[in-house]
Write a protein that holds these residues in place. Structure first.
Motif, PDB file in Angstrom:
ATOM      1  N   LEU A   1      -1.118 -16.419   1.615  1.00 10.42           N
ATOM      2  CA  LEU A   1      -0.534 -15.081   1.723  1.00 10.42           C
ATOM      3  C   LEU A   1      -1.560 -14.183   2.374  1.00 10.42           C
ATOM      4  O   LEU A   1      -2.744 -14.298   2.098  1.00 10.42           O
ATOM      5  CB  LEU A   1      -0.223 -14.585   0.303  1.00 10.42           C
ATOM      6  N   THR A   2      -1.119 -13.288   3.236  1.00 13.53           N
ATOM      7  CA  THR A   2      -2.059 -12.324   3.818  1.00 13.53           C
ATOM      8  C   THR A   2      -1.602 -10.914   3.491  1.00 13.53           C
ATOM      9  O   THR A   2      -0.456 -10.544   3.748  1.00 13.53           O
ATOM     10  CB  THR A   2      -2.136 -12.485   5.341  1.00 13.53           C
ATOM     11  N   VAL A   3      -2.494 -10.134   2.915  1.00  9.05           N
ATOM     12  CA  VAL A   3      -2.208  -8.731   2.658  1.00  9.05           C
ATOM     13  C   VAL A   3      -2.841  -7.949   3.798  1.00  9.05           C
ATOM     14  O   VAL A   3      -4.047  -7.986   3.999  1.00  9.05           O
ATOM     15  CB  VAL A   3      -2.821  -8.282   1.319  1.00  9.05           C
ATOM     16  N   GLY A   4      -2.029  -7.237   4.534  1.00  7.64           N
ATOM     17  CA  GLY A   4      -2.541  -6.542   5.709  1.00  7.64           C
ATOM     18  C   GLY A   4      -3.448  -5.384   5.342  1.00  7.64           C
ATOM     19  O   GLY A   4      -3.432  -4.870   4.231  1.00  7.64           O
ATOM     20  N   ASP A   5      -4.229  -4.971   6.300  1.00  3.95           N
ATOM     21  CA  ASP A   5      -5.129  -3.841   6.132  1.00  3.95           C
ATOM     22  C   ASP A   5      -4.318  -2.598   5.765  1.00  3.95           C
ATOM     23  O   ASP A   5      -3.455  -2.171   6.520  1.00  3.95           O
ATOM     24  CB  ASP A   5      -5.890  -3.640   7.453  1.00  3.95           C
ATOM     25  N   GLY A   6      -4.592  -2.003   4.643  1.00  3.33           N
ATOM     26  CA  GLY A   6      -3.885  -0.798   4.241  1.00  3.33           C
ATOM     27  C   GLY A   6      -2.527  -1.048   3.618  1.00  3.33           C
ATOM     28  O   GLY A   6      -1.840  -0.109   3.218  1.00  3.33           O
ATOM     29  N   GLU A   7      -2.132  -2.300   3.494  1.00  2.00           N
ATOM     30  CA  GLU A   7      -0.820  -2.593   2.932  1.00  2.00           C
ATOM     31  C   GLU A   7      -0.829  -2.523   1.418  1.00  2.00           C
ATOM     32  O   GLU A   7      -1.848  -2.774   0.784  1.00  2.00           O
ATOM     33  CB  GLU A   7      -0.412  -4.007   3.381  1.00  2.00           C
ATOM     34  N   PHE A   8       0.326  -2.183   0.851  1.00  2.00           N
ATOM     35  CA  PHE A   8       0.488  -2.161  -0.609  1.00  2.00           C
ATOM     36  C   PHE A   8       1.351  -3.363  -0.946  1.00  2.00           C
ATOM     37  O   PHE A   8       2.566  -3.330  -0.796  1.00  2.00           O
ATOM     38  CB  PHE A   8       1.192  -0.867  -1.018  1.00  2.00           C
ATOM     39  N   LEU A   9       0.723  -4.436  -1.407  1.00  2.00           N
ATOM     40  CA  LEU A   9       1.459  -5.644  -1.703  1.00  2.00           C
ATOM     41  C   LEU A   9       1.600  -5.828  -3.197  1.00  2.00           C
ATOM     42  O   LEU A   9       0.647  -5.662  -3.950  1.00  2.00           O
ATOM     43  CB  LEU A   9       0.767  -6.878  -1.127  1.00  2.00           C
ATOM     44  N   ILE A  10       2.815  -6.206  -3.603  1.00  2.00           N
ATOM     45  CA  ILE A  10       3.036  -6.395  -5.032  1.00  2.00           C
ATOM     46  C   ILE A  10       3.230  -7.872  -5.321  1.00  2.00           C
ATOM     47  O   ILE A  10       4.038  -8.541  -4.679  1.00  2.00           O
ATOM     48  CB  ILE A  10       4.282  -5.630  -5.475  1.00  2.00           C
TER      49      ILE A  10
ATOM     50  N   MET B   1     -12.218  -1.223   4.196  1.00  2.00           N
ATOM     51  CA  MET B   1     -10.853  -1.369   4.684  1.00  2.00           C
ATOM     52  C   MET B   1     -10.725  -2.710   5.365  1.00  2.00           C
ATOM     53  O   MET B   1     -11.388  -3.007   6.348  1.00  2.00           O
ATOM     54  CB  MET B   1     -10.582  -0.246   5.698  1.00  2.00           C
ATOM     55  N   ALA B   2      -9.884  -3.537   4.830  1.00  2.00           N
ATOM     56  CA  ALA B   2      -9.782  -4.876   5.395  1.00  2.00           C
ATOM     57  C   ALA B   2      -8.528  -5.538   4.873  1.00  2.00           C
ATOM     58  O   ALA B   2      -7.886  -5.049   3.944  1.00  2.00           O
ATOM     59  CB  ALA B   2     -10.989  -5.707   4.985  1.00  2.00           C
ATOM     60  N   ASP B   3      -8.182  -6.660   5.477  1.00  2.00           N
ATOM     61  CA  ASP B   3      -7.056  -7.397   4.922  1.00  2.00           C
ATOM     62  C   ASP B   3      -7.581  -8.450   3.967  1.00  2.00           C
ATOM     63  O   ASP B   3      -8.757  -8.791   3.966  1.00  2.00           O
ATOM     64  CB  ASP B   3      -6.191  -8.022   6.024  1.00  2.00           C
ATOM     65  N   VAL B   4      -6.688  -8.943   3.137  1.00  3.42           N
ATOM     66  CA  VAL B   4      -7.053  -9.958   2.149  1.00  3.42           C
ATOM     67  C   VAL B   4      -6.181 -11.174   2.396  1.00  3.42           C
ATOM     68  O   VAL B   4      -4.957 -11.058   2.474  1.00  3.42           O
ATOM     69  CB  VAL B   4      -6.825  -9.453   0.712  1.00  3.42           C
ATOM     70  N   THR B   5      -6.812 -12.321   2.550  1.00  3.99           N
ATOM     71  CA  THR B   5      -6.057 -13.526   2.854  1.00  3.99           C
ATOM     72  C   THR B   5      -6.247 -14.588   1.781  1.00  3.99           C
ATOM     73  O   THR B   5      -7.371 -14.933   1.419  1.00  3.99           O
ATOM     74  CB  THR B   5      -6.515 -14.118   4.197  1.00  3.99           C
ATOM     75  N   PHE B   6      -5.137 -15.096   1.287  1.00  2.00           N
ATOM     76  CA  PHE B   6      -5.164 -16.289   0.437  1.00  2.00           C
ATOM     77  C   PHE B   6      -4.867 -17.467   1.343  1.00  2.00           C
ATOM     78  O   PHE B   6      -3.837 -17.496   2.012  1.00  2.00           O
ATOM     79  CB  PHE B   6      -4.073 -16.239  -0.632  1.00  2.00           C
ATOM     80  N   ASP B   7      -5.781 -18.424   1.375  1.00  5.48           N
ATOM     81  CA  ASP B   7      -5.571 -19.580   2.230  1.00  5.48           C
ATOM     82  C   ASP B   7      -5.486 -20.824   1.374  1.00  5.48           C
ATOM     83  O   ASP B   7      -6.500 -21.407   1.002  1.00  5.48           O
ATOM     84  CB  ASP B   7      -6.728 -19.682   3.228  1.00  5.48           C
ATOM     85  N   ARG B   8      -4.264 -21.243   1.035  1.00  4.95           N
ATOM     86  CA  ARG B   8      -4.021 -22.436   0.240  1.00  4.95           C
ATOM     87  C   ARG B   8      -4.853 -22.431  -1.041  1.00  4.95           C
ATOM     88  O   ARG B   8      -5.527 -23.385  -1.363  1.00  4.95           O
ATOM     89  CB  ARG B   8      -4.319 -23.688   1.052  1.00  4.95           C
ATOM     90  N   VAL B   9      -4.760 -21.349  -1.750  1.00  7.65           N
ATOM     91  CA  VAL B   9      -5.585 -21.163  -2.947  1.00  7.65           C
ATOM     92  C   VAL B   9      -4.902 -21.766  -4.162  1.00  7.65           C
ATOM     93  O   VAL B   9      -3.727 -21.553  -4.404  1.00  7.65           O
ATOM     94  CB  VAL B   9      -5.814 -19.647  -3.187  1.00  7.65           C
ATOM     95  N   SER B  10      -5.673 -22.526  -4.925  1.00  9.18           N
ATOM     96  CA  SER B  10      -5.163 -23.085  -6.173  1.00  9.18           C
ATOM     97  C   SER B  10      -6.139 -22.812  -7.297  1.00  9.18           C
ATOM     98  O   SER B  10      -7.345 -22.693  -7.066  1.00  9.18           O
ATOM     99  CB  SER B  10      -4.970 -24.599  -6.058  1.00  9.18           C
ATOM    100  N   LYS B  11      -5.600 -22.721  -8.485  1.00  9.88           N
ATOM    101  CA  LYS B  11      -6.466 -22.580  -9.665  1.00  9.88           C
ATOM    102  C   LYS B  11      -5.982 -23.547 -10.723  1.00  9.88           C
ATOM    103  O   LYS B  11      -4.831 -23.469 -11.162  1.00  9.88           O
ATOM    104  CB  LYS B  11      -6.418 -21.153 -10.197  1.00  9.88           C
TER     105      LYS B  11
END
Lengths: 374, 300, 320
Positions: free
Chosen positions: A25-34, A1-11
């Motif tokens: 972008l930060t996806v909070g802990d337990g959040e449902f992000l689309i 259980m954790a949050d997921v953070t994109f920090d200036r990510v490029s591909k």
């Protein structure tokens, strides 16, 4: 259980294609992000970077506090549901579910327990001895979800998991997904191109286009206050009506529609109005409005959709977004318009009707940049 | 009036881009300036190619150079004269002509006869069809050595022995070709043929004007595979041909080996000359060869 | 070149599946048309395919030679002779040894090679071509090539081995080394073929499946063992059947390169059959006996193939 953070990510792919451009972008802990956007907007690539299936060109992705750029997929504590399910065809459902745990050397009893639990949660108990080839599409989809959930991951990634199902099944699965999420509360990132799915499932939605993140927010906020033309046109079905206009001295003119808006610099603008804020009025209504010649009337039972063309020919706007040309101006006919009305009111095709709208319900966008002017 | 355009850059689904097929692009750092797999691929390819290269090198050395130990890997000058010498030491021209006549005839005949038969199996319902099909199937299961002596006797009784006809006639229609084309024809949409039938076309016309033009890949595949078999065939020519003027290249090469076992440089030149035609064909038509072999393995 | 019984079996299954499709009932004149289309092929195949099969069996019951038309019946004498024929038994042993060497080695190497070739690096087309090209080289040309390569005095092989500190080998001239040398030579010739089949099968494995395994936590080896290898099952089975049949029927290389020697060290069944029927090495009138041997070999091949399909069928799961 954790949050997921994109920090200036490029591909950037070899060859120069920029698939994801400076995503933060930060996806909070337990959040449902689309992550939602048209085909090719980079949402799948962003998801795959979290999974470790694509290398990150620049920037950082963190799960919790841990930077995972160079961590192998197996060590990231994530689980993924693929669009085509990717079930192991030669293994039974039970083996499919157990595979991930076996790879992580989970003790046998624990594996059995979790397989039992998940199969009951997803209604798969009777299918455990079958092979994927013997299952229906919906069943396979549930096995794919089960395989991911059974590992109790910190982050749950889904790549358009419902797009291969028929419409009815899709609605059913959406509800089940929502229930599952309430129950398990796992941080979830869900990718889709279907904005209806996005609006109904997400705690927050992130709209992407051409690799860039355009707007993030609670679905209703994104709907009510789109930050730019793309989001305005993409979210909402039927899409927002857009008219080309000019701003001069605080007054905006789009064809016959005239209204005042403070804080708008002189120049070319685009005016947006959602179908439901337009009202059918009589010709002599004093408020801001415009004439519409009706072409098609669609009675939907609980409402009526009226499609027509704005009478003022110069109000047309052309917006192209990947798969759908949102709105096109047909040189001769001006801007298309859709109005959502209560079922009792029903104009006839060929009629000219007068539409009124309150200025507060109108969105104004800068024509050059597409940004919302508020 | 302005047109506002928000056009996403031309984008390609990452899953279709070149990358390691079937392997996950791992987020590990690169240690070498080139892909590590070259360290495996290059030696592997080298081992496969070295025997051929060695033959080539030896074919350009003098006899004394070949009789040298350690072997001379790079002769200073190339002894091109080995080639005309080898060519003249045995009737290679004759061998090439024989092999070409046989191979081209067999391939052409197979393409035609197998297509005819396959079309019937695929599209026509005729009396005894099933029985015939399984009978033909049965012949595939019987190995060559069982029919060797009887076929020899048949050819002998037909007075074809020791002639190119003995190489051509028994191979004019190959059961393998019939099955391959039958399976292929079945994959073609039947609507095209039905439309032609309604228009009044006879079956033969349909075959030649509609079905065959659509069968390019299958015919090409069958053609090159049959070509390879016929050109490289050894056992059957060995049995039925006795006179050197009727030899195929394989027999000619065998003869050359017996006659010139110690003339290594000439022998190697002869070997190169014998192999070059098939190598060239293979390189030029590799797509069809690979397709032919791969589909055999995948579909049985 | 022989087609495996496996191919025949699949063709039969395919036929059963398609029997109903495309044949919308027999129309008048259809039978005539059908037969006209197949006639040329059928005539040829009957004369040169079916008749020899039957005649071969008849021959096996006779004492026959290629020259004289006098072929007295000897019943099953030819067959009973086989059990007491040391040369036949020896040939059979060699066939077994050769097959057990050739099939696993060629398939194992081919799988490894195909995995290496299944990636998109620079020059991959060249690498693939290099591996496939031996398929185009005839058995005789290969034989000439390896005779020279394995030449005891001047050959490249011994040169390389001596550089590596290993002694010079006798290769085709050594009694113990002749058969392994033939294995090396034939593996070289066939590796490309097997690799093509495996490469095609590998490319048929969906990339997402491998990705799913990676996300599930499988390392490279685990992915190979649990995903790749099982999905290569069908291809492996087919190659195994095909290779076994080819191995049992080895001829060209033995005839041309080792001539069965040294001292019969590489005599194999088809070579023995050939010598019996087409040379006078074992006397005249041996064609009947040769035919009997050939038929026995046929039965053996059928049994082995059936067994492989049966055993393989239990282990191989065809994905939907």
């Amino acid at each position: 259980m954790a949050d997921v953070t994109f920090d200036r990510v490029s591909k950037v792919f070899p060859g120069g294609t920029v698939a994801v451009d400076d995503l933060s972008l930060t996806v909070g802990d337990g959040e449902f992000l689309i992550l939602v956007g048209p085909s090719g907007c980079g949402k799948s690539t962003a998801l795959r970077m979290v999974a470790g299936l694509e290398r990150i060109s620049s920037g950082e992705i963190r799960i919790g506090d841990r930077r995972i750029n160079d961590v192998q997929p197996r060590d990231r504590d994530i689980a993924m549901v693929f669009q085509n399910y990717a079930l192991y065809p030669h293994m039974t459902v039970a083996k499919n579910l157990a595979f991930g745990m076996r790879q992580h050397k989970t003790p046998h009893e624990e594996v059995q327990r979790r397989v039992k639990e998940i199969s009951e949660m997803l209604g798969l108990q009777d299918l455990l001895a079958r092979r994927p080839g013997q299952l229906s599409g919906g069943q396979r989809q549930r096995v794919a979800m089960g395989r991911a959930l059974v590992r109790e991951p910190a982050a749950f990634l889904l790549d358009e998991p419902l797009s291969n199902l028929d419409a009815k099944l899709r609605v059913q699965m959406r509800a089940e997904l929502k229930k599952l999420h309430h129950r398990l509360n796992i941080t979830t990132i869900y990718v889709t191109h279907d904005q209806v799915e996005a609006m109904t499932l997400g705690d927050r939605i992130a709209v992407m286009s051409a690799g860039k993140l355009l707007q993030v927010g609670v679905p209703q906020d994104v709907y009510d206050r789109p930050d730019n033309l793309f989001v305005a046109g993409f979210i909402g079905s039927p899409p927002m009506n857009l008219l080309a206009g000019t701003a001069a001295g605080g007054v905006i003119t789009a064809g016959d529609l005239v209204f005042a808006r403070a804080g708008v610099r002189d120049g070319e603008v685009v005016v947006g109005a959602r179908p439901e804020v337009l009202r059918l009025v009589s010709e002599d209504d004093p408020g801001p409005g415009f004439g519409v010649s009706v072409e098609v009337v669609e009675p939907l039972g609980d409402e009526v959709l009226v499609h027509g063309w704005v009478q003022a020919r110069d109000a047309g706007v052309r917006i192209e977004v990947e798969e759908a040309t949102l709105l096109a101006s047909d040189g001769d006919r001006g801007a298309p318009v859709t109005v959502r009305l209560a079922p009792q009111v029903r104009p006839k095709p060929g009629e000219t009707v007068h539409i009124a709208v309150s200025a507060d319900d109108l969105h104004v966008f800068d024509a050059a940049s597409g940004a919302a002017i508020r | 009036m302005s047109a506002t355009t928000l056009n996403p850059a031309a984008y390609v689904d990452p899953r279709t881009l070149p990358g390691e097929v079937g392997m996950v692009e791992s987020p590990r750092k690169r240690w070498l300036p080139f892909n590590i797999w070259h360290l495996v691929l290059f030696p592997m390819a080298l081992i496969m190619v070295v025997p051929l290269l060695w033959v080539l090198v030896s074919s350009l050395e003098t006899l004394n150079q070949t009789r040298h130990f350690p072997p001379i890997l790079w002769p200073g000058t190339f002894q091109w004269s080995n080639y005309p010498n080898a060519f003249n030491a045995a009737p290679f021209g004759r061998y090439f002509i024989n092999t070409t006549i046989v191979t081209v005839t067999v391939v052409a005949s197979n393409l035609l006869l197998c297509a005819l038969a396959a079309y019937a199996f695929a599209r026509i319902d005729f009396w005894g069809k099933k029985v015939l099909y399984f009978l033909l199937l049965a012949t595939l299961m019987v190995p060559l050595q069982v029919v060797l002596v009887p076929t020899f006797l048949i050819v002998k009784d037909l007075h074809m022995l020791d002639s190119l006809a003995a190489l051509i006639v028994p191979n004019l229609a190959n059961v393998f070709g019939i099955f391959m084309l039958t399976q292929f024809f079945r994959t073609l949409p039947i609507e095209l043929e039905e439309a032609a039938r309604i228009d009044g076309a006879g079956r033969l016309k349909i075959l030649f004007t509609i079905v065959l033009p659509l069968s390019g890949p299958a015919l090409a595949t069958l053609g090159v595979i049959q070509f390879l078999w016929t050109w490289n065939d050894f056992l059957w020519p060995l049995i039925v041909i006795q006179t050197p003027t009727n030899f195929t290249i394989q027999l000619g090469l065998m003869n050359f080996q017996s006659a010139h076992a110690t003339d290594t440089n000439l022998l190697m030149a002869a070997n190169v000359m014998s192999t070059i035609p098939m190598l060239v064909l293979f390189i030029a038509a590799q797509r069809w060869f690979i397709r032919g072999i791969a589909t055999q393995g995948l579909k049985g | 070149m022989q087609i495996s019984a496996g191919r025949a079996a699949v063709a039969a299954a395919d036929e059963a599946k398609h029997r109903r499709r495309g044949d919308k009932g027999r129309r008048p004149g259809d039978s005539l048309a059908g037969w006209l289309f197949v006639l040329p092929s059928v005539v040829l195949i009957v004369i040169f395919g079916l008749v020899p099969i039957v005649w071969g069996f008849v021959l096996s019951l006779q004492k026959a030679s290629l020259i004289s038309p006098d072929r007295p019946f000897v019943g099953i004498d030819n067959y009973t002779k086989i059990a007491h024929d040391p040369l036949a038994i020896q040939a059979a042993q060699h066939a077994v040894t050769y097959t057990f060497l050739f099939v696993p080695i060629s398939m194992g190497l081919a799988m490894f090679v195909a995995i290496a070739l299944n990636r998109k690096v620079a020059l991959i087309r060249t690498y693939r071509l290099a591996v496939f090209i031996p398929v185009a080289v005839s058995t005789i040309a290969t034989g000439v090539m390896f005779l020279w390569l394995f030449d005891k005095t001047f050959g490249l092989a011994n040169f390389v081995l001596e550089k590596a500190g290993l002694g010079p080998f006798g290769w085709f001239d050594s009694v113990k080394g002749a058969l392994p040398s033939v294995v090396i030579m034939t593996v070289w010739g066939w590796l490309g073929f097997d690799a093509i089949v495996y490469l095609a099968a590998l490319q048929g494995i969906p990339a997402q499946l491998v990705e799913a395994a990676a996300v599930d936590g499988a390392g490279r080896w685990s992915t190979f063992r649990n995903v790749t290898l099982p999905l290569l099952g069908p291809a492996s089975l087919l190659l195994m059947v095909w290779s076994t049949i080819s191995a049992i029927q080895l001829f060209d290389e033995v005839f041309f390169v080792t001539k069965g020697g040294p001292v019969n060290a590489t005599s194999v069944p088809v070579f023995y059959i050939f010598k019996l029927a087409f040379t006078s090495s074992y006397g005249f009138g041996m064609a009947g006996y040769a035919a009997a041997l050939a038929y026995l070999l046929f039965v053996v091949i059928m049994l082995v193939t059936l067994f492989q399909f049966w055993a393989g069928g239990k282990m191989v799961h065809y994905s939907a």
